[in-house]
Design a protein around this motif. Sequence first.
Motif, PDB file in Angstrom:
ATOM      1  N   VAL A  67     -48.210  26.228 -21.905  1.00 28.27           N
ATOM      2  CA  VAL A  67     -48.444  27.148 -23.024  1.00 28.27           C
ATOM      3  C   VAL A  67     -48.421  26.408 -24.357  1.00 28.27           C
ATOM      4  CG1 VAL A  67     -47.499  29.144 -21.812  1.00 28.27           C
ATOM      5  CG2 VAL A  67     -45.977  27.710 -23.191  1.00 28.27           C
ATOM      6  N   GLY A  68     -48.112  25.102 -24.308  1.00 27.41           N
ATOM      7  CA  GLY A  68     -48.035  24.342 -25.547  1.00 27.41           C
ATOM      8  C   GLY A  68     -48.196  22.859 -25.306  1.00 27.41           C
ATOM      9  N   LEU A  69     -48.325  22.125 -26.410  1.00 33.68           N
ATOM     10  CA  LEU A  69     -48.320  20.661 -26.358  1.00 33.68           C
ATOM     11  C   LEU A  69     -47.761  20.138 -27.673  1.00 33.68           C
ATOM     12  CD1 LEU A  69     -51.040  20.416 -28.161  1.00 33.68           C
ATOM     13  CD2 LEU A  69     -52.199  20.035 -26.002  1.00 33.68           C
ATOM     14  N   TYR A  70     -47.112  19.013 -27.643  1.00 32.89           N
ATOM     15  CA  TYR A  70     -46.503  18.399 -28.833  1.00 32.89           C
ATOM     16  C   TYR A  70     -45.625  19.419 -29.574  1.00 32.89           C
ATOM     17  CZ  TYR A  70     -50.048  14.800 -27.979  1.00 32.89           C
ATOM     18  OH  TYR A  70     -50.839  13.840 -27.407  1.00 32.89           O
ATOM     19  N   GLY A  71     -44.939  20.288 -28.846  1.00 34.19           N
ATOM     20  CA  GLY A  71     -44.059  21.277 -29.472  1.00 34.19           C
ATOM     21  C   GLY A  71     -44.795  22.469 -30.081  1.00 34.19           C
ATOM     22  N   GLU A  72     -46.135  22.426 -30.108  1.00 33.43           N
ATOM     23  CA  GLU A  72     -46.925  23.500 -30.713  1.00 33.43           C
ATOM     24  C   GLU A  72     -47.466  24.451 -29.643  1.00 33.43           C
ATOM     25  OE1 GLU A  72     -50.078  22.177 -33.252  1.00 33.43           O
ATOM     26  OE2 GLU A  72     -48.757  20.891 -34.440  1.00 33.43           O
ATOM     27  N   VAL A  73     -47.901  25.629 -30.124  1.00 35.21           N
ATOM     28  CA  VAL A  73     -48.631  26.539 -29.242  1.00 35.21           C
ATOM     29  C   VAL A  73     -49.947  25.867 -28.843  1.00 35.21           C
ATOM     30  CG1 VAL A  73     -49.840  28.767 -29.179  1.00 35.21           C
ATOM     31  CG2 VAL A  73     -47.564  28.594 -30.212  1.00 35.21           C
TER      32      VAL A  73
END
Length: 325
Positions: free
Chosen positions: A215-221
């Motif tokens: 649901v996310g990558l690099y802490g982002e949505v």
Amino acid sequence: MLIRRPPDIPSSEITPRELYMKRRLFLKAGAAGLAAASPAAAAFFGGDSEADRIGPGPKPYADAPRHPASTEEEPTSYKDATTYNNFYEFGTGKDDPARNSDAFEPRPWSVQVDGECHKPATLPLDDLLRPHTLEDRVYRLRCVEAWSMVIPWVGFPLGDLLARFEPTSAARFVEFTTLLDPAQMPGQRSRVLDWPYREGLRLDEAMHPLTILAVGLYGEVLPKQNGAPLRLVVPWKYGFKSIKSIVRIRFVRERPATAWNTSAPQEYGFYSNVNPRVSHPRWSQAKERRIGDGLLAPKRETLMFNGYGDQVAHLYAGMDLTKHF
Ligand SMILES: Nc1nc2c(c(=O)[nH]1)N[C@H]1C(S)=C(S)[C@@H](COP(=O)(O)O)O[C@H]1N2
Ligand SMILES: [Mo]
């Protein structure tokens, strides 16, 4: 350098991923460290800005615990991971998904889970996700085009979700389907693939703890071009198995048709395990180019099962992987 963290530390006491990444960038030797520390220095040294490295947006998942199976390799830059994509619903060029996805609305979203299960349901995304704890996993995603990236995905094991719907004993495979809506997905107006995009896994592959819903990558949505709001990540299989923007998950008895196998069966099999010993009919799969290494850097040897053989090889014991490619 990687700080391993015992699993029992509450997330409130964990260094936010953003700070951790910043610190790690800063600690990088010499000019690279300086470049990461200030945009002006980045421009001077020709390095990536910090936003290019870790992403510009809010980071709701910055505190997600780090998964023990995470690789210790340096992540690909956020910029590369979000501008060099395959998502044919928005065009066939690598930069098309980032450029052509403005009309795509990944919220509100709901997912239908049905087929051979005792508790079929169509759930709004929040209800689908609510019981699950997100873990930040840095998985190496390698793609059939022989390029690879290291992406810090945020997700949870697909198997945890599947179990809630109580598959029947007849369920042997799981079929996944992407949204079909040419108004939002301009690439679907041309017939490059048989829309909607579909993928499938054997039930035991789907239940394997390394198979995640991201649901996310690099802490982002998750950005649109990476498969918002929900996409599969199967770390030991080629990139095309990792279906994006999923609207339906169906338990089935028979092996489901998949988009790439349907369009070019002699080139793309059902299993799609990363296997450097089996060449694609039009290219070798023995080596890969790591995005960000630069065009002059030597290619890397591709590892069987993308290096996850210890965890997954048993799923294929006794199978001839040149036939079941
Ligand atoms: N719905 C959908 N999912 C898809 C694709 C696609 O065209 N449509 N492309 C696949 C391929 S070929 C690859 S290599 C990966 C790329 O994922 P990434 O852009 O996040 O790196 O997505 C996979 N999932
Ligand atoms: Mo791919």
